[in-house]
Design a protein around this motif. Structure first.
Motif, PDB file in Angstrom:
ATOM      1  N   ASP A  60      22.742 -12.941  32.764  1.00 55.84           N
ATOM      2  CA  ASP A  60      23.544 -12.985  31.532  1.00 55.84           C
ATOM      3  C   ASP A  60      22.757 -12.661  30.265  1.00 55.84           C
TER       4      ASP A  60
ATOM      5  N   ALA B 120      23.292  -8.729  31.877  1.00 56.85           N
ATOM      6  CA  ALA B 120      24.389  -8.467  30.939  1.00 56.85           C
ATOM      7  C   ALA B 120      23.961  -7.494  29.841  1.00 56.85           C
TER       8      ALA B 120
ATOM      9  N   VAL C 299      29.632 -11.571  33.876  1.00 61.70           N
ATOM     10  CA  VAL C 299      28.910 -12.616  33.154  1.00 61.70           C
ATOM     11  C   VAL C 299      29.102 -13.891  33.972  1.00 61.70           C
TER      12      VAL C 299
ATOM     13  N   GLN D 259      32.674 -16.212  37.945  1.00 62.61           N
ATOM     14  CA  GLN D 259      32.179 -15.412  36.833  1.00 62.61           C
ATOM     15  C   GLN D 259      33.340 -14.780  36.068  1.00 62.61           C
TER      16      GLN D 259
END
Length: 729
Positions: free
Chosen positions: A703, A673, A228, A235
């Motif tokens: 994400d 994600a 993420v 990250q």
């Protein structure tokens, strides 16, 4: 003659003028401004008296929340059960749940999403009589649930189970071995939550003295990691257990915790030995009306054998009540209902269609309640007073839904709401009336209060007339439902044409579909946001078509399960054949055919473009599965068995096996994600296309999960897809 011609010309000009005055749908209307947002009913709780219901309200002026009680008959507020304005120390709450006696309310705050259905939150108990507020735990907890006597609350925290005594404020920890990514007690793991559709894996007995729970040992389940990126310099990484097809699942066991240990012969916490009735999966547990009888549903790994067993907590013996087998798979539902005599209601596809059955307390069949070449699509409950079962079904047409009542003995069936379209019901606690929701493709949701005795309308609650009037001001042509015969079967379909449709012109065709097992996209109900997008495309001179292929639902067991071990084979054949058949129509340009889909639909769109190069010129795939080897065990193996057993089924139907055939234009979209269909699916397809030296377009949303939403994300996505369609089709 000249005058007649002149009048026709004037008439045509008048029609064109009227059409020109109508508004055009914009992407901002759909994805930003909420122009077509329909009024909905808030989630309601029917009070035990059956005459009143509870609704959660929020006053923006005072920034306070409340649970208010209303009369079914009048719709007027009767009283307030709880208001944050009256509670010191509680500024707001997000959700509520009544105890069985309705004297207490469990209030949730600070909810944090975990996965699709699971959350962590801070919880309080409000006593409506003493007006006392009690905090359940200082920590964020999962799935707090009142005991039937209302004295205790069981919940999950840090993979362990706890019980909170409301009066004393004492907390008892029931399990101690919970550990992240290893042992979970009473709360489901990722794959159970996603595919069996539940989070709370514990249940109170009717006497509030026992808790049955499922223990998950996921120590051998492979881990999946997901970066993420956020907005910081480095990250973060999410790591969780995700069993892909053919890999180990969590080892599950069923345990019983005795809160009342007056009997020295009974262990406080013991594993229940199911013996021959044990299974690879435990998808459901629930106590019956008898506080000593626990129902347990178990499945083998292939999910083609389901056992409903009854465990007796007095004798510690387990007996088999119902055995369901199928050459393909058996569906797990929430329809099991125990009656006062401990006989039970059950649904099954064993006669080829999903129907309701009544079983004796020992599991022997008493009678089949419903029958016919149609599906029971919703079970609403049983009224002991009138001995009637209430349900929803497709007996008014496979693209429609009706609401019906029938005697427990299978006699005196009565249609309560079966107007063409989609009818659903929310019954009061005593089954005296129900809130009826109705819509069809041209009628937005209409909510009425109806009598359960005969279905007659008592009053209108909401009719969305303002939306209907607004809708009429836009340049929209309705869906035309039809059936198309291909590959020896008749498939449900709909078509949306431009409002100024000219049969002498040739239009590009854009196909939308999902096509997943048991699903339905062709349904006579009110529009979703995607439907407005389809109408917008029709305004731009595209003909939009949707076809439900073999493998989808509502046409019986054999139609649905023909795709077993071959996901993507027959569905792709049907979509290609339907496109070819529709292209024979004079007004469709066979050289301009596109298809799109999301998730399973993206898997299909990719396959259709690659395998149907002579049929499709373009495709858009959003968050697609590109190989079932990458997807989870429960969903995938239900339809495909394991890759070790069915390698050809996995590989022959993977889009990656057909990339060399790509000739048209392809847009691939995924969220980085996505915890459900991992972005691995997209990256592996990208690599296959690159190595096949095929040009395509790829966009990755950082994400974003499987839904790809938040802020302007949906607007951006649909703008990109619309531009791609206009450029390539």
């Amino acid at each position: 003659m000249r005058l007649h011609t002149f009048l026709i010309a004037v008439f045509l000009l008048a029609i064109q003028s009227a059409t020109a005055q109508k508004k055009q749908i914009s992407l901002e209307d759909i994805w930003k401004n909420g122009t077509f947002r329909a009024e909905r009913l808030q989630s309601i709780h029917s009070m035990a008296n059956g005459q009143e219901y509870a609704v959660q309200n929020f006053d923006r002026a005072t920034r306070t929340g409340s649970v208010d009680i209303y009369s079914y008959d009048t719709g007027k507020k009767v009283r307030t059960a709880v208001s944050s304005a009256d509670i010191e120390g509680l500024d707001y709450f997000i959700s509520y749940e009544f105890s069985d006696d309705e004297k207490q309310v469990l209030l949730a705050t600070k909810l944090q999403s975990i996965f699709r259905r699971s959350t962590l939150g801070e919880y309080y108990v409000w006593n409506t009589l003493s007006r006392k507020l009690t905090k359940v735990s200082d920590d964020l907890i999962q799935e707090p649930t009142f005991s039937p006597d209302g004295k205790k609350i069981a919940y999950g925290k840090d993979n362990n189970l706890f019980v909170f005594d409301i009066a004393s404020g004492a907390t008892q920890q029931l399990t101690t071995d919970g550990k992240k990514n290893s042992i979970i007690n009473g709360i489901t793991d990722w794959v159970y939550e996603e595919e069996f559709g539940f989070v709370r894996a514990f249940d109170w007995s009717a006497d509030s003295k026992k808790i049955a729970y499922i223990r998950f040992d996921e120590s051998e389940v492979p881990e999946f990691s997901m970066d993420v990126y956020g907005n910081k310099l480095y990250q973060t990484q999410t790591v969780f257990k995700y069993p892909k097809a053919g890999e180990p699942n969590a080892k599950v066991s069923l345990r019983l915790h005795n809160l009342d240990t007056g009997d020295s012969r009974k262990a406080k916490d013991v594993e229940i030995n199911l013996g021959d009735n044990a299974g690879y999966y435990i998808p459901r547990i629930s106590w019956s009306k008898d506080s000593n009888v626990l129902s347990v549903q178990t499945l083998n790994r292939h999910q083609d054998t389901l056992k409903l067993s009854l465990f007796n907590a007095s004798t510690y013996q387990t007996t088999l009540a119902v055995l369901e087998t199928d050459k393909a798979y058996v569906d797990v539902t929430d329809n099991l209902t125990f009656l006062d005599d401990n006989s039970f209601i059950w649904t099954s596809e064993k006669d080829g269609w999903n129907h309701i059955y009544h079983h004796n307390a020992d599991g022997s069949l008493k009678n089949q309640v419903t029958s016919g070449n149609w599906e029971v699509t919703g079970y609403y409950g049983y009224d002991a007073g009138t001995k009637r079962i209430f349900y929803q079904s497709s007996e008014n047409g496979s693209i429609n839904r009706g609401v019906y009542a029938i005697g427990l003995n299978g006699k005196k069936k009565q249609a309560l709401a079966d107007k063409e379209g989609t009818n659903s019901a929310d019954f009061s606690a005593n089954y005296s009336n129900f809130i009826h929701t109705y819509s069809n493709t041209t009628t937005p949701y209409r909510f009425t209060l109806n009598s359960a005795k005969d279905g007659k309308q008592i009053r209108v609650i909401k009719d969305n007339q303002a939306l209907k009037d607004l809708y009429a001001g836009y340049d929209i042509s309705p869906k035309e439902f039809f059936e198309i015969d291909v590959n020896g079967v008749s498939l449900n379909a709909y078509m949306i044409k431009p409002t100024d449709f000219d049969p002498s012109k040739k239009y590009p065709m854009f196909m939308t579909q999902y096509s997943g097992p048991g699903s339905q996209s062709v349904a006579n109900k009110w529009d979703t946001s995607n439907d407005y997008w389809f109408h917008m495309l029709a305004q731009n001179d595209y003909i939009v078509v949707c076809v439900d292929p073999r493998g989808t639902g509502l046409k019986g067991r054999d139609f649905k399960k023909v795709t077993q071990k071959e996901l993507g084979k027959y569905e792709v054949q049907d979509q290609i054949a339907a496109a070819k058949e529709l292209s024979k129509r004079a007004y469709i340009d066979e050289d301009r055919t596109g298809i799109w889909g999301w998730s399973y639909g993206g898997f299909m769109a990719s396959n259709c473009l690659f395998q149907g190069a002579d049929t499709f010129e373009m495709a858009i795939a959003v968050a697609p599965v590109t190989s079932w080897r990458f997807y989870d065990t429960i969903y995938t193996e239900r339809y495909m068995q394991t890759p070790q057993e069915n390698a050809s089924g996995y590989d022959n139907n993977s889009p990656m096996s057909h990339v060399s055939k790509l000739e048209g234009d392809f847009l691939l979209v995924h969220g980085s994600a996505d915890d459900n269909v991992h972005v691995q699916n997209a990256t592996r397809l990208v690599e296959s296309l690159v190595q096949a030296n095929k040009q395509f377009d790829y966009f990755n949303y950082p994400d974003k999960n499987h839904g790809i939403y938040g802020g302007n994300t949906r607007l951006h996505l649909f703008t990109m897809m619309t531009d791609f369609i206009k450029e390539k089709l």
